[in-house]
Scaffold this motif. Structure first.
Motif, PDB file in Angstrom:
ATOM      1  N   VAL A  58       6.196  55.994  -4.306  1.00  0.00           N
ATOM      2  CA  VAL A  58       7.186  55.920  -5.396  1.00  0.00           C
ATOM      3  C   VAL A  58       8.371  56.822  -5.066  1.00  0.00           C
ATOM      4  O   VAL A  58       9.537  56.425  -5.212  1.00  0.00           O
ATOM      5  CB  VAL A  58       6.556  56.335  -6.758  1.00  0.00           C
ATOM      6  N   ARG A  59       8.060  58.023  -4.585  1.00  0.00           N
ATOM      7  CA  ARG A  59       9.145  58.959  -4.249  1.00  0.00           C
ATOM      8  C   ARG A  59      10.052  58.357  -3.164  1.00  0.00           C
ATOM      9  O   ARG A  59      11.277  58.420  -3.267  1.00  0.00           O
ATOM     10  CB  ARG A  59       8.540  60.294  -3.762  1.00  0.00           C
ATOM     11  N   ALA A  60       9.422  57.742  -2.159  1.00  0.00           N
ATOM     12  CA  ALA A  60      10.196  57.141  -1.064  1.00  0.00           C
ATOM     13  C   ALA A  60      11.053  55.979  -1.594  1.00  0.00           C
ATOM     14  O   ALA A  60      12.209  55.816  -1.192  1.00  0.00           O
ATOM     15  CB  ALA A  60       9.251  56.647   0.033  1.00  0.00           C
ATOM     16  N   ALA A  61      10.487  55.198  -2.509  1.00  0.00           N
ATOM     17  CA  ALA A  61      11.227  54.058  -3.081  1.00  0.00           C
ATOM     18  C   ALA A  61      12.449  54.552  -3.871  1.00  0.00           C
ATOM     19  O   ALA A  61      13.537  53.973  -3.783  1.00  0.00           O
ATOM     20  CB  ALA A  61      10.302  53.238  -3.984  1.00  0.00           C
ATOM     21  N   LEU A  62      12.265  55.622  -4.628  1.00  0.00           N
ATOM     22  CA  LEU A  62      13.376  56.167  -5.429  1.00  0.00           C
ATOM     23  C   LEU A  62      14.464  56.743  -4.520  1.00  0.00           C
ATOM     24  O   LEU A  62      15.664  56.578  -4.785  1.00  0.00           O
ATOM     25  CB  LEU A  62      12.853  57.236  -6.399  1.00  0.00           C
ATOM     26  N   GLN A  63      14.048  57.402  -3.457  1.00  0.00           N
ATOM     27  CA  GLN A  63      15.023  57.960  -2.512  1.00  0.00           C
ATOM     28  C   GLN A  63      15.803  56.835  -1.823  1.00  0.00           C
ATOM     29  O   GLN A  63      17.022  56.937  -1.630  1.00  0.00           O
ATOM     30  CB  GLN A  63      14.289  58.839  -1.481  1.00  0.00           C
ATOM     31  N   ARG A  64      15.077  55.758  -1.485  1.00  0.00           N
ATOM     32  CA  ARG A  64      15.731  54.607  -0.843  1.00  0.00           C
ATOM     33  C   ARG A  64      16.789  54.012  -1.776  1.00  0.00           C
ATOM     34  O   ARG A  64      17.884  53.668  -1.355  1.00  0.00           O
ATOM     35  CB  ARG A  64      14.675  53.550  -0.484  1.00  0.00           C
ATOM     36  N   GLU A  65      16.440  53.917  -3.057  1.00  0.00           N
ATOM     37  CA  GLU A  65      17.392  53.369  -4.038  1.00  0.00           C
ATOM     38  C   GLU A  65      18.625  54.263  -4.146  1.00  0.00           C
ATOM     39  O   GLU A  65      19.753  53.787  -4.225  1.00  0.00           O
ATOM     40  CB  GLU A  65      16.705  53.225  -5.402  1.00  0.00           C
ATOM     41  N   PHE A  66      18.404  55.572  -4.148  1.00  0.00           N
ATOM     42  CA  PHE A  66      19.503  56.549  -4.229  1.00  0.00           C
ATOM     43  C   PHE A  66      20.446  56.367  -3.037  1.00  0.00           C
ATOM     44  O   PHE A  66      21.669  56.230  -3.206  1.00  0.00           O
ATOM     45  CB  PHE A  66      18.892  57.956  -4.240  1.00  0.00           C
ATOM     46  N   GLU A  67      19.868  56.303  -1.846  1.00  0.00           N
ATOM     47  CA  GLU A  67      20.693  56.165  -0.634  1.00  0.00           C
ATOM     48  C   GLU A  67      21.388  54.802  -0.594  1.00  0.00           C
ATOM     49  O   GLU A  67      22.556  54.706  -0.216  1.00  0.00           O
ATOM     50  CB  GLU A  67      19.809  56.368   0.605  1.00  0.00           C
ATOM     51  N   HIS A  68      20.681  53.758  -1.011  1.00  0.00           N
ATOM     52  CA  HIS A  68      21.264  52.413  -1.023  1.00  0.00           C
ATOM     53  C   HIS A  68      22.461  52.365  -1.983  1.00  0.00           C
ATOM     54  O   HIS A  68      23.510  51.779  -1.664  1.00  0.00           O
ATOM     55  CB  HIS A  68      20.187  51.407  -1.456  1.00  0.00           C
ATOM     56  N   SER A  69      22.305  52.984  -3.153  1.00  0.00           N
ATOM     57  CA  SER A  69      23.389  52.967  -4.147  1.00  0.00           C
ATOM     58  C   SER A  69      24.604  53.732  -3.635  1.00  0.00           C
ATOM     59  O   SER A  69      25.745  53.296  -3.844  1.00  0.00           O
ATOM     60  CB  SER A  69      22.901  53.567  -5.470  1.00  0.00           C
ATOM     61  N   LEU A  70      24.370  54.848  -2.981  1.00  0.00           N
ATOM     62  CA  LEU A  70      25.497  55.607  -2.413  1.00  0.00           C
ATOM     63  C   LEU A  70      26.163  54.808  -1.296  1.00  0.00           C
ATOM     64  O   LEU A  70      27.401  54.740  -1.218  1.00  0.00           O
ATOM     65  CB  LEU A  70      25.008  56.956  -1.874  1.00  0.00           C
ATOM     66  N   ASN A  71      25.333  54.191  -0.462  1.00  0.00           N
ATOM     67  CA  ASN A  71      25.879  53.409   0.655  1.00  0.00           C
ATOM     68  C   ASN A  71      26.757  52.265   0.177  1.00  0.00           C
ATOM     69  O   ASN A  71      27.710  51.885   0.854  1.00  0.00           O
ATOM     70  CB  ASN A  71      24.740  52.846   1.520  1.00  0.00           C
ATOM     71  N   SER A  72      26.434  51.715  -0.988  1.00  0.00           N
ATOM     72  CA  SER A  72      27.197  50.563  -1.479  1.00  0.00           C
ATOM     73  C   SER A  72      28.647  50.927  -1.797  1.00  0.00           C
ATOM     74  O   SER A  72      29.501  50.065  -1.922  1.00  0.00           O
ATOM     75  CB  SER A  72      26.509  49.939  -2.704  1.00  0.00           C
ATOM     76  N   VAL A  73      28.929  52.240  -1.946  1.00  0.00           N
ATOM     77  CA  VAL A  73      30.323  52.670  -2.128  1.00  0.00           C
ATOM     78  C   VAL A  73      30.778  53.544  -0.945  1.00  0.00           C
ATOM     79  O   VAL A  73      31.720  54.332  -1.058  1.00  0.00           O
ATOM     80  CB  VAL A  73      30.550  53.404  -3.469  1.00  0.00           C
ATOM     81  N   GLY A  74      30.059  53.401   0.156  1.00  0.00           N
ATOM     82  CA  GLY A  74      30.521  54.054   1.383  1.00  0.00           C
ATOM     83  C   GLY A  74      30.186  55.522   1.508  1.00  0.00           C
ATOM     84  O   GLY A  74      30.809  56.233   2.289  1.00  0.00           O
ATOM     85  N   VAL A  75      29.210  55.990   0.719  1.00  0.00           N
ATOM     86  CA  VAL A  75      28.827  57.402   0.800  1.00  0.00           C
ATOM     87  C   VAL A  75      27.453  57.496   1.443  1.00  0.00           C
ATOM     88  O   VAL A  75      26.549  56.726   1.101  1.00  0.00           O
ATOM     89  CB  VAL A  75      28.796  58.052  -0.606  1.00  0.00           C
ATOM     90  N   SER A  76      27.316  58.431   2.359  1.00  0.00           N
ATOM     91  CA  SER A  76      26.034  58.600   3.033  1.00  0.00           C
ATOM     92  C   SER A  76      25.490  59.997   2.767  1.00  0.00           C
ATOM     93  O   SER A  76      26.235  60.974   2.826  1.00  0.00           O
ATOM     94  CB  SER A  76      26.215  58.397   4.545  1.00  0.00           C
ATOM     95  N   THR A  77      24.204  60.068   2.474  1.00  0.00           N
ATOM     96  CA  THR A  77      23.600  61.393   2.253  1.00  0.00           C
ATOM     97  C   THR A  77      23.542  62.178   3.555  1.00  0.00           C
ATOM     98  O   THR A  77      23.407  63.398   3.548  1.00  0.00           O
ATOM     99  CB  THR A  77      22.158  61.271   1.700  1.00  0.00           C
ATOM    100  N   ALA A  78      23.633  61.453   4.677  1.00  0.00           N
ATOM    101  CA  ALA A  78      23.577  62.124   5.980  1.00  0.00           C
ATOM    102  C   ALA A  78      24.944  62.669   6.388  1.00  0.00           C
ATOM    103  O   ALA A  78      25.070  63.352   7.392  1.00  0.00           O
ATOM    104  CB  ALA A  78      23.074  61.153   7.035  1.00  0.00           C
TER     105      ALA A  78
END
Lengths: 159, 78
Positions: A58-78
């Protein structure tokens, strides 16, 4: 205190711990889902685990959603790193909007004496939009199938 | 990355989720940045001015957490 009341109290308390860990000011549906996935030996936890959603999943799924949502506007957590802030001193106990909606769905349309731990998971899975359904969809979980199995479980238990 | 390279997502669900994710990221970044500044000896008025909020607001939001973390807090400029 009934089994449900004890379970519900644990989920709210552990949801607060998850919110604190997340740096959130309030308890949201995603924190409740993490709390449900952490309660070893309970029917909702087993159902989630069968779908590949243990606590870590569940934690991994939530993190994936967070990163995917940021990526959709061109922001990367990395893209940058900041030191991890010290956690909040006090564990959040108040419900955020999505957390309140989960509680509404638990207590609306269910008689108190009929409530089972599975009703908490059903109320979380009934959300059609927001972080939790997006996280499950991105992970490839059959949300409708999972919800159907949860409803079936609670129907069989009540009968 | 420029705005022309990354248009607003076509799906409203993606755009709304991006708002939530950016808010969460900004909140986490604020917590880390305020802690970093206070550890470096900044004062509350300096941090407040840099963030564009009142000293009371920044103090109310972060003081307890930083005190618990053992950060030495300076009240005003020397």
């Amino acid at each position: 205190m009934t089994t449900f009341q004890r379970y519900f109290h644990t989920i709210i308390t552990e949801g607060g711990v998850e919110a604190q860990r997340d740096g959130a000011a309030t308890i949201e549906a995603c924190h409740l889902l993490l709390a449900v996935a952490a309660q070893e030996g309970t029917a909702p936890q087993r159902l989630l685990a069968e779908a590949g959603l243990d606590h870590q999943g569940v934690r991994a799924a939530l993190q994936r959603e967070f990163e995917h949502s940021l990526n959709s506007v061109g922001v990367s957590t990395a893209a940058f790193t900041m030191p991890r802030p010290s956690p909040a001193l006090k564990r959040p106990s108040g419900m955020g909007a999505s957390g309140r909606q989960v509680l509404d769905r638990i207590f609306t349309g269910n008689r108190k004496k009929d409530l089972r731990p599975m009703h908490v998971l059903i109320a979380i899975l009934r959300a059609e939009v927001g972080k939790v359904p997006r996280a499950l969809d991105l992970t490839g979980v059959d949300r409708a199938g999972l919800l159907a199995r949860a409803v079936e479980d609670v129907t069989n238990t009540t009968e | 990355m420029s705005a022309s390279e990354t248009p607003v997502p076509q799906d409203p669900a993606d755009a709304l989720a991006a708002v939530m994710a950016l808010r969460r990221m900004a909140d986490n970044l604020e917590d880390a940045a305020v802690e970093q500044a206070m550890r470096a000896g900044w004062t509350w008025p300096q941090v407040a001015e840099a963030l564009g909020v009142t000293r009371q607001a920044v103090h109310r939001k972060h003081a307890k957490r930083l005190i618990a973390a053992g950060v030495k807090l300076r009240r005003r400029s020397p």
